[in-house]
Design a protein around this motif. Structure first.
Motif, PDB file in Angstrom:
ATOM      1  N   GLU A 132      -5.550   2.485   2.591  1.00 13.94           N
ATOM      2  CA  GLU A 132      -5.864   1.562   1.489  1.00 13.94           C
ATOM      3  C   GLU A 132      -6.293   0.209   2.028  1.00 13.94           C
ATOM      4  O   GLU A 132      -7.175  -0.446   1.475  1.00 13.94           O
ATOM      5  CB  GLU A 132      -4.643   1.403   0.585  1.00 13.94           C
ATOM      6  CG  GLU A 132      -4.331   2.585  -0.298  1.00 13.94           C
ATOM      7  CD  GLU A 132      -3.146   2.314  -1.197  1.00 13.94           C
ATOM      8  OE1 GLU A 132      -3.306   1.561  -2.177  1.00 13.94           O
ATOM      9  OE2 GLU A 132      -2.062   2.843  -0.922  1.00 13.94           O
ATOM     10  N   ILE A 143      -3.832   9.965  -2.907  1.00 14.86           N
ATOM     11  CA  ILE A 143      -4.089   8.525  -3.071  1.00 14.86           C
ATOM     12  C   ILE A 143      -5.469   8.113  -2.581  1.00 14.86           C
ATOM     13  O   ILE A 143      -6.199   7.388  -3.272  1.00 14.86           O
ATOM     14  CB  ILE A 143      -3.000   7.708  -2.336  1.00 14.86           C
ATOM     15  CG1 ILE A 143      -1.611   8.042  -2.893  1.00 14.86           C
ATOM     16  CG2 ILE A 143      -3.291   6.211  -2.459  1.00 14.86           C
ATOM     17  CD1 ILE A 143      -1.428   7.717  -4.352  1.00 14.86           C
ATOM     18  N   ASP A 144      -5.838   8.573  -1.379  1.00 22.09           N
ATOM     19  CA  ASP A 144      -7.082   8.081  -0.768  1.00 22.09           C
ATOM     20  C   ASP A 144      -8.323   8.843  -1.207  1.00 22.09           C
ATOM     21  O   ASP A 144      -9.425   8.288  -1.163  1.00 22.09           O
ATOM     22  CB  ASP A 144      -6.969   8.144   0.763  1.00 22.09           C
ATOM     23  CG  ASP A 144      -5.996   7.127   1.307  1.00 22.09           C
ATOM     24  OD1 ASP A 144      -6.275   5.931   1.188  1.00 22.09           O
ATOM     25  OD2 ASP A 144      -4.947   7.528   1.833  1.00 22.09           O
ATOM     26  N   VAL A 177       0.828  -1.206   0.000  1.00 21.52           N
ATOM     27  CA  VAL A 177       0.000   0.000   0.000  1.00 21.52           C
ATOM     28  C   VAL A 177       0.866   1.261   0.000  1.00 21.52           C
ATOM     29  O   VAL A 177       2.009   1.257   0.444  1.00 21.52           O
ATOM     30  CB  VAL A 177      -0.933   0.024   1.235  1.00 21.52           C
ATOM     31  CG1 VAL A 177      -1.931  -1.108   1.176  1.00 21.52           C
ATOM     32  CG2 VAL A 177      -0.142  -0.029   2.539  1.00 21.52           C
ATOM     33  N   THR A 195      -0.681   4.061   1.384  1.00 18.87           N
ATOM     34  CA  THR A 195      -1.154   4.644   2.635  1.00 18.87           C
ATOM     35  C   THR A 195      -1.766   3.551   3.517  1.00 18.87           C
ATOM     36  O   THR A 195      -2.171   2.491   3.025  1.00 18.87           O
ATOM     37  CB  THR A 195      -2.230   5.724   2.390  1.00 18.87           C
ATOM     38  OG1 THR A 195      -3.484   5.100   2.093  1.00 18.87           O
ATOM     39  CG2 THR A 195      -1.837   6.652   1.256  1.00 18.87           C
ATOM     40  N   GLU A 197     -10.065  -0.105   2.843  1.00 18.55           N
ATOM     41  CA  GLU A 197     -10.999  -0.378   1.736  1.00 18.55           C
ATOM     42  C   GLU A 197     -11.005  -1.854   1.385  1.00 18.55           C
ATOM     43  O   GLU A 197     -12.067  -2.442   1.139  1.00 18.55           O
ATOM     44  CB  GLU A 197     -10.640   0.447   0.503  1.00 18.55           C
ATOM     45  CG  GLU A 197     -11.636   0.214  -0.628  1.00 18.55           C
ATOM     46  CD  GLU A 197     -11.339   1.027  -1.880  1.00 18.55           C
ATOM     47  OE1 GLU A 197     -12.087   0.896  -2.856  1.00 18.55           O
ATOM     48  OE2 GLU A 197     -10.361   1.790  -1.870  1.00 18.55           O
ATOM     49  N   ARG A 252      -8.565   7.785  -5.830  1.00 17.89           N
ATOM     50  CA  ARG A 252      -9.568   6.733  -5.627  1.00 17.89           C
ATOM     51  C   ARG A 252     -10.952   7.158  -6.108  1.00 17.89           C
ATOM     52  O   ARG A 252     -11.765   6.329  -6.490  1.00 17.89           O
ATOM     53  CB  ARG A 252      -9.616   6.350  -4.135  1.00 17.89           C
ATOM     54  CG  ARG A 252     -10.551   5.193  -3.824  1.00 17.89           C
ATOM     55  CD  ARG A 252     -10.122   3.949  -4.578  1.00 17.89           C
ATOM     56  NE  ARG A 252     -11.095   2.869  -4.457  1.00 17.89           N
ATOM     57  CZ  ARG A 252     -12.170   2.742  -5.218  1.00 17.89           C
ATOM     58  NH1 ARG A 252     -12.441   3.639  -6.163  1.00 17.89           N
ATOM     59  NH2 ARG A 252     -12.996   1.732  -5.056  1.00 17.89           N
ATOM     60  N   ARG A 261     -12.772   3.833   4.278  1.00 16.19           N
ATOM     61  CA  ARG A 261     -11.435   4.331   3.950  1.00 16.19           C
ATOM     62  C   ARG A 261     -11.437   5.856   3.863  1.00 16.19           C
ATOM     63  O   ARG A 261     -10.564   6.530   4.438  1.00 16.19           O
ATOM     64  CB  ARG A 261     -10.977   3.736   2.623  1.00 16.19           C
ATOM     65  CG  ARG A 261      -9.685   4.343   2.076  1.00 16.19           C
ATOM     66  CD  ARG A 261      -9.371   3.787   0.691  1.00 16.19           C
ATOM     67  NE  ARG A 261      -8.164   4.387   0.128  1.00 16.19           N
ATOM     68  CZ  ARG A 261      -7.650   4.048  -1.062  1.00 16.19           C
ATOM     69  NH1 ARG A 261      -8.243   3.127  -1.798  1.00 16.19           N
ATOM     70  NH2 ARG A 261      -6.551   4.621  -1.505  1.00 16.19           N
TER      71      ARG A 261
END
Length: 571
Positions: free
Chosen positions: A105, A437-438, A100, A102, A108, A442, A116
Motif C-alpha cells: 500500500e 487488499i492489493d 497500512v 500490507t 502506491e 484496489r 504497487r
C-alpha cells in the motif's frame, strides 16, 4: 512407529489445529482478520516472526547441511541482526504511520497503482512457490516413515493448515505459532541430549567438538572473497543482509506479523527479539547436525541417506557394483572409528605432534569417504537420472528413524510438522491478504461491504492453500530444500527491496521509472540466474539479492534523471 509415537504426534497436531480454530474463530472485520486487531505484544510478534521463518525445511535440511559441510552455513544469517535494526528504524515507523494492511500500500502512495500491483504480483509468485515447498518438505519425512504416497501427505498437511488459517486469519497464525515454537525447541533440545547420550561413554561434549573440528566441521568463519562460495562472511554480510532486509521488510508473510503490534515500540521490540535469537537458534540447529556427524563416526552410516536411491540401485543391474562399494565403505568405517578413538586418546595425552598426525590421518580417511560417496552418487545417477542423489535432506530423518527411542520419534516428527504448519500458515495468510487488499479490493470499481472483504480474504486464503498443495505435488529436491527456498527468494527479493529503498530514499524517482526498472531488473535477474548460476556456476545465488537491489536502483535513478531533465527542458 510405535503406538506411543502415534499418540504424541497426532495429539500434538490435533491440539494445535483445534486450539487455533477455537481461540480465534469469528473474526468480525478485515482489521481483526488481517491485523489481529493490532493487539499483539512484542514477545508474540518475536515468536511469530521466528516461527514463520523456521519452517520444516529448517529442521529437515539444516542438520544435513552441517553433516556434510560443517558450521559455515551460519554465516548466511550474519546480516540478519543488522537488517532488523534497519527495519526497526526505517520500515516500521512508516508502515505504522500510514496504517497500512500490507507493505505494498505504501508503494502506491509513493509511486502509483501499477508499481504497487507489480510488486504484489512478484510477492505472490515467489511466496506461492515457497508455500508449496514448505508443505512438500515434511511430506518427504512422513513418506519415509510411513511409506505413504507423497500426494496424500501433501493433501493432509495442507488441509490441516487451511482449517485454522482460513477460520482465524492472522490471530490464528500468531496464537498457534507460540505453541509450535514451544514444541520445536523442546524437540530440538531433546534430540541434542539424546545424541550426546548415544556417543561412547568417554566422548564428552568438549571431545565431540574437537572430533568435529578434526573432521573440518567447525570452520564457522570464511573470509575468503569468492563469488562462487555460497556461504562465507562476505556473502552473508552483503547478500544475506539484502535477503533479510527484503524478507523481513517487504515480504508480507513477515510484515503482517509485526503490523499486528499494539504500537511501533512493540513491533520494534519483537523484531529485535527475533534478531538476537535467530543466529544462536540457527547455530544450535547446525550443532545438532554436527553431533549427528560425530555419532556416525562411531556407528554405521549408509553410502547414501536417501532410501529410495539405495533401493533403486539394489534392484538394478548395478547392484553388485554398489554392494562392493558398500563393503569397501564398511571397511573404511572401521578404520575411521579406530582413527577417531586414537585421536580421542591422544587428546587426553595432549601431545601436539601426535595430535597433528592423527588429524592428518582422519583427513585422509575423510577424503576417501567422500570419494566413495561420490562414486555411489554416480552409480545411482547412472541407474536413474531422475532420482535425487544429494542426500542432505535425509540425514536427520535417517538418524531419527534408526536411533531415536520409543516415544521420542513422535515428538521429533511433531517438531518438523509444527514448523511446517507455522510457516505455511503465515504464507497462506499473507497470500490471501495481498490478493484481497492489493489486487481485488484496489481494482474493484464498486465499493463493497466490510463483510464482503472479510469473506473474500477467507476465500483467497483457501485458494492459495489449494495452489500450495498442487505445487507441492510437483515439488522435487534441488541441491537441498533450504537452498531451494533461498534461491526462489533471491530471484525476487533484491528487486523488491530496491523498489522499497527507492521509495524511502530517492525522492526524485517517480512511478513510471520504477515500474520500467523493476520489469527490466526482473528479466535480467532471471537471465543471470540461468547463465551464471544454473548453467555455469560463476557466482553464488546470494549475490542475486545485491545485484537485483543495485540494478533496479541504478536503472530507476537513470530513468528518473532523464525524465526530470526532459520536464525541465519542456518547461
Amino acid at each position: 512407529m510405535d503406538n506411543l509415537d502415534w499418540i504424541i504426534l497426532s495429539s500434538t497436531l490435533i491440539f494445535i489445529v483445534a486450539y487455533g480454530y477455537w481461540k480465534t474463530r469469528g473474526s468480525k472485520n478485515v482489521n481483526d482478520y488481517i491485523l489481529g486487531g493490532k493487539e499483539s505484544k512484542w514477545w508474540t510478534i518475536g515468536l511469530s516472526v521466528m516461527a514463520t521463518q523456521a519452517s520444516a525445511i529448517t529442521f529437515l535440511s539444516t542438520p544435513g547441511q552441517a553433516f556434510h559441510d560443517g558450521m559455515g552455513f551460519v554465516q548466511f544469517y550474519f546480516g540478519q541482526p543488522i537488517a532488523m535494526i534497519i527495519i526497526c528504524v526505517v520500515f516500521i515507523p512508516i508502515f505504522h504511520k500510514l496504517k497500512v494492511f500490507t507493505a505494498y500500500e505504501f508503494l502506491e502512495a509513493r509511486f502509483d497503482l501499477k508499481t504497487r500491483s507489480l510488486t504484489a504480483i512478484l510477492f505472490l509468485l515467489q511466496r506461492g512457490l515457497a508455500a508449496g515447498i514448505t508443505i512438500f518438505a515434511p511430506s518427504i519425512i512422513l513418506s519415509a516413515v510411513l511409506g505413504w504416497d507423497l500426494k496424500t501427505l501433501n493433501l493432509i498437511i495442507g488441509v490441516l493448515v487451511i482449517i485454522y488459517t482460513v477460520s482465524g486469519g492472522t490471530n490464528a497464525v500468531s496464537v498457534t505459532q507460540k505453541q509450535q515454537m514451544f514444541v520445536i525447541m523442546t524437540g530440538m533440545f531433546t534430540a541434542f541430549f539424546l545424541i550426546m547420550s548415544f556417543l561412547p561413554q568417554d566422548i564428552t561434549f568438549t571431545k565431540a567438538l574437537k572430533i568435529a573440528g578434526a573432521n573440518d566441521k567447525l570452520n564457522i568463519l570464511d573470509f575468503s572473497f569468492d563469488l562462487k562460495n555460497r556461504y562465507n562472511f562476505w556473502s552473508g554480510i552483503t547478500g544475506g543482509l539484502c535477503l533479510a532486509l527484503a524478507y523481513f521488510g517487504t515480504d508480507q508473510s513477515q510484515v503482517q506479523r509485526y503490523l499486528t503490534g499494539k504500537s511501533v515500540r512493540e513491533s520494534q521490540l519483537g523484531l529485535i527479539f527475533n534478531g538476537l535469537l535467530k543466529v544462536p537458534m540457527q547455530f544450535f540447529i547446525l550443532l545438532v547436525g554436527i553431533m549427528v556427524f560425530v555419532f556416525y563416526q562411531y556407528n554405521h552410516a549408509p553410502l547414501n541417506f536417501n532410501p529410495a536411491a539405495t533401493e533403486a540401485v539394489l534392484k538394478s543391474d548395478k547392484a553388485n557394483q554398489y554392494q562392493q562399494l558398500e563393503d569397501k565403505h564398511k571397511a573404511l568405517e572401521i578404520k575411521k572409528r579406530m582413527a577417531q578413538e586414537r585421536y580421542s586418546g591422544i587428546l587426553d595425552v595432549k601431545d601436539y605432534d601426535l595430535t597433528v598426525e592423527a588429524e592428518k590421518h582422519i583427513e585422509d580417511l575423510n577424503k576417501l569417504d567422500r570419494s566413495y560417496r561420490q562414486e555411489a552418487r554416480n552409480i545411482i545417477e547412472s541407474v536413474d537420472p531422475s532420482i535425487e542423489t544429494n542426500d542432505k535432506d535425509y540425514v536427520f530423518i535417517h538418524f531419527i528413524l534408526n536411533n531415536i527411542p520409543r516415544g521420542f520419534m513422535g515428538l521429533l516428527l511433531a517438531v518438523i510438522l509444527s514448523a511446517a504448519m507455522s510457516s505455511t500458515a503465515s504464507e497462506l495468510n499473507a497470500l490471501g491478504t495481498i490478493t484481497t487488499i492489493d489486487l481485488y479490493k484496489r481494482n474493484t470499481k464498486t465499493e463493497k461491504s466490510e463483510a464482503h472483504y472479510l469473506k473474500a480474504s477467507r476465500w483467497f486464503t483457501f485458494f492459495w492453500g489449494i495452489i500450495a498443495i498442487l505445487f507441492a505435488n510437483f515439488g522435487s529436491l534441488f541441491d537441498n530444500l533450504i537452498q531451494l527456498v533461498n534461491i526462489i527468494g533471491s530471484l525476487f527479493y533484491g528487486n523488491v527491496l530496491g523498489i522499497f529503498l527507492l521509495a524511502f530514499f530517492f525522492k526524485f524517482v517517480k512511478g513510471n521509472a520504477v515500474f520500467i526498472a523493476a520489469i527490466s531488473t526482473q528479466l535480467i535477474i532471471f537471465a543471470t540466474y540461468y547463465f551464471c548460476i544454473y548453467k555455469h556456476e560463476i557466482i553464488s545465488y546470494l549475490w542475486l539479492n545485491v545485484i537485483g537491489m543495485l540494478l533496479v536502483i541504478f536503472i530507476a535513478s537513470v530513468l528518473g534523471k532523464i525524465c526530470n531533465l526532459r520536464s525541465s527542458n519542456a518547461a
